[in-house]
Design a protein around this motif. Structure first.
Motif, PDB file in Angstrom:
ATOM      1  N   CYS A  43      -7.054 -41.967   8.017  1.00  0.00           N
ATOM      2  CA  CYS A  43      -8.111 -41.027   9.280  1.00  0.00           C
ATOM      3  C   CYS A  43      -6.936 -42.016  10.660  1.00  0.00           C
ATOM      4  CB  CYS A  43      -9.183 -40.911   9.782  1.00  0.00           C
ATOM      5  SG  CYS A  43      -9.391 -39.832  10.937  1.00  0.00           S
ATOM      6  N   ALA A  44      -6.032 -41.245  11.730  1.00  0.00           N
ATOM      7  CA  ALA A  44      -5.379 -41.810  12.624  1.00  0.00           C
ATOM      8  C   ALA A  44      -4.530 -40.671  12.711  1.00  0.00           C
ATOM      9  CB  ALA A  44      -4.593 -43.639  12.042  1.00  0.00           C
ATOM     10  N   ARG A  45      -4.510 -40.425  14.421  1.00  0.00           N
ATOM     11  CA  ARG A  45      -3.667 -40.023  15.200  1.00  0.00           C
ATOM     12  C   ARG A  45      -2.489 -39.506  14.161  1.00  0.00           C
ATOM     13  NH1 ARG A  45      -3.814 -41.500  21.108  1.00  0.00           N
ATOM     14  NH2 ARG A  45      -3.769 -43.686  19.882  1.00  0.00           N
ATOM     15  N   ARG A  46      -1.700 -40.497  14.105  1.00  0.00           N
ATOM     16  CA  ARG A  46      -0.448 -40.592  13.545  1.00  0.00           C
ATOM     17  C   ARG A  46      -0.086 -39.936  12.356  1.00  0.00           C
ATOM     18  NH1 ARG A  46       0.535 -46.978  16.180  1.00  0.00           N
ATOM     19  NH2 ARG A  46      -0.965 -47.120  14.509  1.00  0.00           N
ATOM     20  N   PRO A  68      -4.476 -36.224   9.273  1.00  0.00           N
ATOM     21  CA  PRO A  68      -3.969 -36.611  10.925  1.00  0.00           C
ATOM     22  C   PRO A  68      -5.181 -35.972  12.025  1.00  0.00           C
ATOM     23  CG  PRO A  68      -2.418 -35.513   9.093  1.00  0.00           C
ATOM     24  CD  PRO A  68      -3.648 -35.786   8.427  1.00  0.00           C
ATOM     25  N   LEU A  69      -5.992 -36.379  12.159  1.00  0.00           N
ATOM     26  CA  LEU A  69      -7.277 -36.598  13.233  1.00  0.00           C
ATOM     27  C   LEU A  69      -7.419 -37.149  14.984  1.00  0.00           C
ATOM     28  CD1 LEU A  69     -10.372 -35.981  11.083  1.00  0.00           C
ATOM     29  CD2 LEU A  69      -8.631 -34.083  12.374  1.00  0.00           C
ATOM     30  N   ASP A  70      -6.729 -36.833  15.722  1.00  0.00           N
ATOM     31  CA  ASP A  70      -8.285 -37.560  17.064  1.00  0.00           C
ATOM     32  C   ASP A  70      -9.391 -37.962  16.768  1.00  0.00           C
ATOM     33  OD1 ASP A  70      -8.754 -38.696  19.395  1.00  0.00           O
ATOM     34  OD2 ASP A  70      -7.280 -37.254  20.724  1.00  0.00           O
ATOM     35  N   ASP A  73     -11.655 -36.021  19.810  1.00  0.00           N
ATOM     36  CA  ASP A  73     -11.572 -34.689  19.552  1.00  0.00           C
ATOM     37  C   ASP A  73     -12.727 -34.292  18.391  1.00  0.00           C
ATOM     38  OD1 ASP A  73     -11.578 -31.870  19.807  1.00  0.00           O
ATOM     39  OD2 ASP A  73      -9.647 -31.533  19.561  1.00  0.00           O
ATOM     40  N   THR A  77     -12.553 -33.001  14.970  1.00  0.00           N
ATOM     41  CA  THR A  77     -13.382 -33.702  13.350  1.00  0.00           C
ATOM     42  C   THR A  77     -14.052 -33.057  13.033  1.00  0.00           C
ATOM     43  OG1 THR A  77     -12.060 -35.977  14.972  1.00  0.00           O
ATOM     44  CG2 THR A  77     -13.578 -35.999  12.808  1.00  0.00           C
TER      45      THR A  77
END
Length: 254
Positions: A43-46, A68-70, A73, A77
């Protein structure tokens, strides 16, 4: 006489979520868990980097997925996690800082660090634990903090504050969730050589300060974290909760 046997370090059949997994410590943790047989979601933004890393892990024969998650938020999530099967293991390695002398801290820099290091970590840990508790499953939840969660440091008042807070939340969560078989611990590394710490090591004054504090005479590498995360996730650590595993080369020993 019947000899005791060491509990297994294997993680076969378990699902692991690693936040902040696109590089550095988070990526190393994901690999460590996959090596022990866990099905790992990175899990990560990129999104692009995650997809490439998942391809590499699968090429090695591991079971891996991109998520893919920020995590700042929290609503998005939590909704994403609710749509997936429960995770038996969480490693929260997402974190950041904007270091400066305390007297120069801006509200924006304070909010950046506290939102990512503390608020996001809190609600991510809560979301994973709530699902385990609802389904009556045990689990191992691991937050990556820092030696700065136990001491102070130059230009690190905000970062240290957020990491101290995560240590406190971890202890409280461990107390609350122990009866459900959900363990909550932290790993607290010293300075680890990654892309994010390159600027610090490039500063001769900072590099000298670090060298003077680490008793074993070397800085950390991401591989120094891998055995610890596999251990805490496994049955070999089944009586460990509410504690912090310092991987600091002796920094905090005095």
């Amino acid at each position: 006489m019947s000899l005791p046997r060491t509990p297994s370090f294997r993680l076969d059949g378990r699902r692991a979520l690693v936040a902040g997994a696109s590089s550095g410590i988070g990526l190393a943790c994901a690999v460590a868990l996959a090596e022990q047989g866990a099905e790992v979601s990175l899990c990560a933004r990129r999104a692009g980097e995650l997809a490439a890393l998942v391809d590499e892990l699968r090429a090695e024969g591991f079971v891996a997925h991109a998520l893919p998650l920020d995590i700042t938020d929290t609503m998005t999530t939590e909704a994403a996690l609710a749509a997936l099967p429960a995770f038996d293991i969480l490693v929260n390695s997402a974190g950041g800082a904007r270091h400066s002398p305390a007297i120069e801290t801006t509200p924006e820099d304070f909010d950046f660090a506290s939102n990512l290091n503390l608020r996001a970590a809190y609600f991510l840990t809560r979301a994973v634990a709530a699902r385990l508790i609802a389904e009556g499953k045990p689990g191992s939840l691991i937050n990556i903090t820092s030696q700065m969660a136990h001491v102070g440091g130059i230009d690190r008042a905000v970062y240290s504050a957020t990491k101290h807070a995560v240590e406190g939340m971890t202890k409280s969560m461990a107390i609350e969730w122990g009866k459900h078989g959900v363990r909550v611990n932290t790993i607290a590394p010293t300075f680890i050589r990654t892309a994010l710490t390159a600027a610090t090591f490039a500063n001769p004054e900072r590099a000298a300060w670090i060298a003077s504090k680490i008793k074993l005479g070397r800085v950390g590498e991401v591989t120094d974290i891998m055995g610890a995360v596999a251990f805490l996730a496994s049955d070999a650590a089944s009586l460990i909760t509410g504690t912090s595993l310092l991987i600091d080369g002796g920094w905090t020993a005095d």
